[in-house]
Structure formats: C-alpha cells, structure tokens
Design an enzyme around this catalytic site. Structure first.
Site: not given
Ligand code: NI
Length: 177
Positions: A100, A142-143, A146
């Site tokens: 990341c 993953h995105e 966030h």
């Molecule tokens: Ni990330």
C-alpha cells in the site's frame, strides 16, 4: 494537476469513513482525479483512494497494465470508481500479498474474497457494473477498504506474514495499492 503527498499509516485521516460524492462532472472532482492520477503514476502504484491524499470522499482509482517489470501481474483496466459498492458473489477467500502506498516498503498476506461484483460511477456519473475475480477483485477490495478507514494490516490473519518488501521478496519490484 499535482503530485500530492500520500498520507502514511498513523495519520488519523486514513481511519475515517469517507463521504459520498454528490455531484459529478464538477471542476473540483476533475481536479481531484487529475491529482490522484498524477500521484499514482509518480509512485508507480496500482491504485489510490482519495483519503490517501487527505480528501475524505468515496473516490478510488486503479489500473495495472502489462509491464515487463511485473511479469506475474494480471492486467486490470484503468478505472475511476466513485461511491462504490461491493457484492460478494461467493465465500471463497484467498490470501495473497499486498502493499500500500500508505505503508511504503512493507507487504502483508491479506485474505480477500475471490469473486465479487462491484458497482459505482465514473467521473461523468455513468454506471460501472463489473463481475471480477482474482487480482482485480483484490485491488478493488483494497481500495474500497480505504474509504471505510481500513488499512490492509488490519485484515492480516497471521502477523508473521507482514514485513519489509526487501526482506520478503529480495530483488523484486512490486507495486503498491
Ligand atoms: Ni492502499
């Protein structure tokens, strides 16, 4: 357009729940996306979420092109995804390594759903609706994490599978998300 500093883990702004985008096609949104693209390209990332540059909106970008430096990386189309929603299609979970841009130099083994459908909007407000698997599905999860204040180390099941990229994968160039 500008390359923006990427917030690193420990910055409380990475832990917030981001707000939905309400207007499409605005100059503000266009400028945000230009900065996100510039920043992701400058850092050679596979994805970036707006909260990583301190903008608390539900906006992510991602994309992986074929690159001889990353022969094993699957291609993922260049995508702008706004106000995303993820639907898990079945319960298969697989662990794989992730990095990341908010944790430079580190990698961890992270469980993710293998098969998902995701929806959201592009910068003009057109609907995106895709059913994907594998690496593409991983990048999207993953995105989107966030946007809910979740960083990948929070999902690692075996913390011994978390460390410095140079130690875990000596000599390998790997992309962060
Ligand atoms: Ni990330």
């Amino acid at each position: 357009m500008a390359i923006r500093p990427v917030l690193r883990m420990g910055d409380a702004r990475l832990l917030r729940r981001a707000e939905p985008v309400s207007g499409f096609g605005s100059e503000e949104l266009r400028a945000l996306l230009a900065d996100m693209r510039d920043t992701m390209q400058a850092l050679n990332g596979a994805g970036l979420a707006a909260p990583q540059i301190g903008v608390n909106l539900r906006v992510v970008i991602f994309g992986v092109q074929k690159n001889p430096r990353y022969p094993d990386a699957e291609e993922v189309p260049e995508t702008v995804l706004i106000n995303p929603a993820i639907m898990v299609l079945e319960e298969t979970i697989k662990d794989d390594w992730e990095g990341c841009l908010s944790l430079p130099g580190l990698r961890g083994l992270v469980p993710r759903f293998q098969n998902i459908r995701y929806q959201g909007y592009d910068e003009q407000g057109a609907l995106i609706d895709r059913t994907v698997s594998g690496f593409h599905a991983r990048v999207v999860q993953h995105e989107c994490d966030h946007l809910d204040g979740i960083l990948y180390p929070m999902r690692i099941r075996d913390i011994t599978k978390f460390g410095y990229t140079e130690e875990l994968f000596p000599g390998q160039a790997l992309q962060d998300e």
